[in-house]
Design an enzyme around this catalytic site. Structure first.
Site, mmCIF file in Angstrom:
data_model
loop_
_atom_site.group_PDB
_atom_site.id
_atom_site.type_symbol
_atom_site.label_atom_id
_atom_site.label_comp_id
_atom_site.label_asym_id
_atom_site.label_seq_id
_atom_site.Cartn_x
_atom_site.Cartn_y
_atom_site.Cartn_z
ATOM 1 C CG ASP A 1 62.847 58.196 43.224
ATOM 2 O OD1 ASP A 1 63.806 57.919 42.175
ATOM 3 O OD2 ASP A 1 62.606 58.930 43.795
ATOM 4 C CG ASP B 1 65.636 60.270 44.461
ATOM 5 O OD1 ASP B 1 65.917 60.550 43.377
ATOM 6 O OD2 ASP B 1 64.879 60.820 45.052
ATOM 7 C CG ASP C 1 61.724 62.164 46.531
ATOM 8 O OD1 ASP C 1 62.734 61.623 45.906
ATOM 9 O OD2 ASP C 1 61.552 63.269 46.364
HETATM 10 P P1 ADP Z 1 66.462 62.808 42.086
HETATM 11 O O1 ADP Z 1 66.660 61.784 40.959
HETATM 12 O O2 ADP Z 1 67.905 63.483 42.472
HETATM 13 O O3 ADP Z 1 65.516 62.917 43.276
HETATM 14 P P2 ADP Z 1 64.652 64.089 40.297
HETATM 15 O O4 ADP Z 1 64.678 62.909 39.192
HETATM 16 O O5 ADP Z 1 63.528 64.211 40.882
HETATM 17 O O6 ADP Z 1 65.975 64.046 41.043
HETATM 18 O O7 ADP Z 1 64.983 65.351 39.192
HETATM 19 C C1 ADP Z 1 65.993 65.111 38.415
HETATM 20 C C2 ADP Z 1 66.513 66.486 37.622
HETATM 21 O O8 ADP Z 1 65.001 66.469 36.622
HETATM 22 C C3 ADP Z 1 66.263 67.502 38.577
HETATM 23 O O9 ADP Z 1 67.496 67.845 39.099
HETATM 24 C C4 ADP Z 1 65.866 68.390 37.514
HETATM 25 O O10 ADP Z 1 66.857 69.136 36.762
HETATM 26 C C5 ADP Z 1 64.751 68.061 36.564
HETATM 27 N N1 ADP Z 1 63.290 68.033 36.905
HETATM 28 C C6 ADP Z 1 62.502 67.094 37.595
HETATM 29 N N2 ADP Z 1 61.336 67.868 37.456
HETATM 30 C C7 ADP Z 1 61.516 68.990 37.477
HETATM 31 C C8 ADP Z 1 60.587 70.185 37.673
HETATM 32 N N3 ADP Z 1 59.357 70.150 37.827
HETATM 33 N N4 ADP Z 1 61.095 71.436 37.162
HETATM 34 C C9 ADP Z 1 62.391 71.634 36.613
HETATM 35 N N5 ADP Z 1 63.294 70.471 36.489
HETATM 36 C C10 ADP Z 1 62.864 69.304 36.858
HETATM 37 MG MG MG Z 2 63.863 62.422 44.223
#
Ligand code: ADP
Ligand code: MG
Length: 656
Positions: free
Chosen positions: A550, A352, A546
């Site tokens: 995921d 991730d 994390d």
């Molecule tokens: P990754 O898959 O890279 O770990 P996440 O899935 O955790 O990223 O988050 C993906 C996207 O969702 C972030 O880049 C953001 O745009 C959006 N996002 C998720 N949670 C939040 C939040 N609490 N506030 C703002 N944006 C969020």
């Molecule tokens: Mg993440």
């Protein structure tokens, strides 16, 4: 590849005791001070020594009773536990087990006056037990120390504020708040909010359950989607630390294939050996003229002693447990031996991005208001609703805003993992999240003129502006990737919910083999399932993540690895392996520990079978003495145990 034991479904079957059932070998015993064995070992050693030194004198009395008395005393001192266990098993109708095998063989040795040999079997066995218990308690301590690093907490609600406290301090009747992605720390009833709860850590049922006002929620389950307040109904009973420790200790239940093989092997092997011994004692003297009974009885006893399978039955699970303990000392928690095994053969690793490859500590680079908002107002709005999310983005926005006292009050908050948060602020619906989130609610977003991750904001139906934030790659990420490649991992993939531009920067920098961006949790799952399908159990896929979003892929992968520091409870509970300090180089270390463990397991199997095979051959033609049999049995067991303990690696501080 379906040969894994996923935590949830497997957790139910923790009752059976591995080793005792199969053959009666000493299973990994609990809660004893390993050195209490010395109380028995030392006097027995002295007695046996005296017995051997003054053998002639002792034997000079009628029927050599003095010699028998001295050796019998030594024998009982070190062997009473084995005799007791054999007796208990006998009463339960379990005739063929390691204890009965040792009892028959040593009593047989007594009848042919091989007294020191009989004592030696029990003595070495006891020394082996001591080493084994020492290693087990060392591993247990390391695991415990590791788990203490991440204590449980509850967010206790007071009038207008909330405070993080230890769950033991919360009383029934108190109200607690549980953020999306967090573990519900205590049993209670939902007072406000509506959410989806993942009950699999408790029930093993991977079906998420919805919970609204009035629903009961159980401690240990995970709040997946929205903020809820819970009125606590029961005092804190058992910490998840205690539960995880129990889980890992029972890790031998979640057996690696090599262990399962040993168990099955012992089940058929032991009765077969006893049968052969009986035949050897009876057939030649009865059917072949000139063969006397005592020679063949001796041979049969020698054979029995040699063929005890303890070395394998004890050393294999011990090696895995020592490996798990050693990993704990380096800050890596393995939730079962099977995962240690799977880590060996990992060829593809799916990462991730945010919080896994990157630090997840975003810096606000720009605040770009639209529709007449001021920068301050926009940040305040964002910080207010992000105050109820545990996502790394949320934490960074709160930090950029600073002063928590000035936050607006927020209701009905829902977090859609991978998209963002939506809540009621005053009389308006406010959203903070990525383009997809706003688009889903028919709000169009302009193209941002800033690089990095963009958090868009909207108030009711209107676009309110965006906050551009940037995240940094973890310092060790490049090195970690390089080490994994050196270890033979062929394919490194990144999956992210973030948009393409920041994802591409990271993937380029790390020279990853593939990346996919703008993914929803279910799309991440589709991709991982596609990969599993393609690879079809030929080798293993690890997923490292994390976030709440995921956890489906962590559960689905052959081995799911969570970041224990920044990671959400949802990810940590579902994962099979947890890296406590989020350091990516620990991945390569985990693979190396897995390989060492596997190598030691095979060394022991080869050592044991080799030595036993050789001595059995000698025994069959009458060349093996009782002393060589003692070596082939307990001597080899001891060697195997000492070798197994090596899997724990060198000392060093626990917890890291
Ligand atoms: P990754 O898959 O890279 O770990 P996440 O899935 O955790 O990223 O988050 C993906 C996207 O969702 C972030 O880049 C953001 O745009 C959006 N996002 C998720 N949670 C939040 C939040 N609490 N506030 C703002 N944006 C969020
Ligand atoms: Mg993440």
């Amino acid at each position: 590849m379906n040969n894994k034991f996923k935590g949830a479904s497997h957790r139910k079957s923790y009752t059976a005791k591995t080793c005792n059932q199969a053959c009666g070998c000493p299973s990994i015993s609990k809660n004893k001070k390993p050195y209490w064995h010395m109380i028995f070992i030392i006097p027995a050693l002295l007695l046996a020594g005296a017995g051997m030194l003054f053998g002639d004198t002792l034997r000079a009395v009628p029927f050599a009773w003095a010699e028998y008395a001295v050796f019998a005393a030594a024998y009982l001192l070190v062997g009473w536990q084995v005799l007791l266990a054999a007796g208990k098993n006998f009463i339960r109708g379990k005739l063929f087990n390691e204890y009965s095998l040792m009892t028959i063989a040593t009593l047989g040795a007594f009848t042919i006056q091989a007294l020191p040999e009989a004592v030696a079997v029990m003595l070495f066995f006891r020394v082996g037990e001591m080493f084994q218990e020492h290693s087990v308690s060392r591993s247990r301590k390391s695991i415990q120390a590791l788990l203490d690093v991440r204590p449980d907490y509850a967010r206790l609600k007071k009038e207008n504020s909330t405070k993080k406290v230890s769950p033991g301090k919360v009383q029934p009747g108190d109200t607690i708040i549980v953020h999306p992605g967090e573990k519900i720390p205590l049993d209670g009833e939902v007072e406000s909010g509506h959410t989806i709860v993942d009950t699999s850590p408790i029930t093993g049922e991977p079906v998420p359950r919805s919970a609204g006002v009035g629903s009961m929620v159980a401690a240990g389950t995970i709040n997946l989607s929205s903020l809820i307040t819970v009125r606590v109904t029961k005092k804190f009973a058992e910490s998840s630390i205690a539960k995880i420790l129990e889980l890992v200790e029972n890790a031998i239940e979640r057996k690696a294939p090599a262990e399962r093989f040993i168990t099955t092997f012992a089940r058929y092997y032991t009765p077969a050996v006893v049968m052969v011994a009986v035949l050897i004692a009876i057939i030649p003297p009865v059917f072949v003229s000139g063969q006397d009974f005592s020679t063949w009885f001796y041979r049969s006893m020698v054979l029995l002693v040699i063929s005890c399978p303890c070395a394998l039955v004890v050393s294999v699970p011990l090696t895995y447990f020592a490996g798990i303990g050693g990993a704990s000392r380096k800050g890596i928690l393995f939730k079962g031996a099977a995962f240690l095994d799977i880590m060996n053969g990992v060829k593809k690793i799916v990462f991730d991005k945010t919080g896994t490859l990157t630090k997840g500590s975003f810096k606000v680079k720009a605040i770009v208001p639209h529709n007449g908002y001021s920068q301050e107002a926009l940040l305040e709005l964002a910080a207010s609703i992000e105050a109820h999310s545990s996502h790394p983005i949320a934490l960074s926005i709160q930090q950029a805003h600073g002063e928590p006292a000035t936050l607006l009050s927020v209701n009905n908050l829902t977090e859609t993992s991978g998209l963002g948060v939506r809540a009621r602020v005053g009389s308006s619906w406010v959203m903070a999240g990525n383009q997809q989130l706003l688009n889903q609610h028919n709000i169009s977003t302009p193209v941002a003129s800033h690089e990095g991750t963009i958090v868009h904001l909207s108030v009711d139906d209107d676009y309110a502006g965006y906050i551009a934030i940037s995240d940094e790659l973890k310092e060790e990420a490049t090195l970690a990737v390089q080490r994994l490649k050196e270890l033979g991992v062929e394919d490194l993939v990144m999956l992210t919910g973030d948009s393409r531009q920041p994802a591409e920067v990271i993937a380029r920098r790390l020279e990853l083999d593939q990346f996919h961006a703008s993914l929803l949790p279910e799309e991440k799952l589709d991709i991982v399932e596609g990969m599993l399908e393609q690879i079809r159990g030929k080798n293993a896929i690890a997923v490292v993540g994390d976030g709440i979003n995921d956890s489906p892929i962590l559960a689905r992968a052959d081995v799911g690895i969570a970041m224990g520091g920044l990671g959400s409870d949802a990810a940590i509970e579902t994962a099979d392996v947890v890296i406590m300090d989020d350091n990516l180089t620990k991945l390569a270390q985990a693979v190396r520990i897995a390989r060492t463990t596997r190598r030691i397991v095979w060394q022991n199997i080869i050592l044991t079978l080799g030595v036993k095979g050789a001595f059995l051959a000698l025994g069959a033609v009458g060349l093996a003495t009782m002393w060589s049999a003692v070596f082939a049995d307990v001597g080899v067991t001891l060697l195997a145990i000492i070798n197994a303990v090596r899997a724990a690696g060198k000392g060093g501080k626990a917890g890291n």
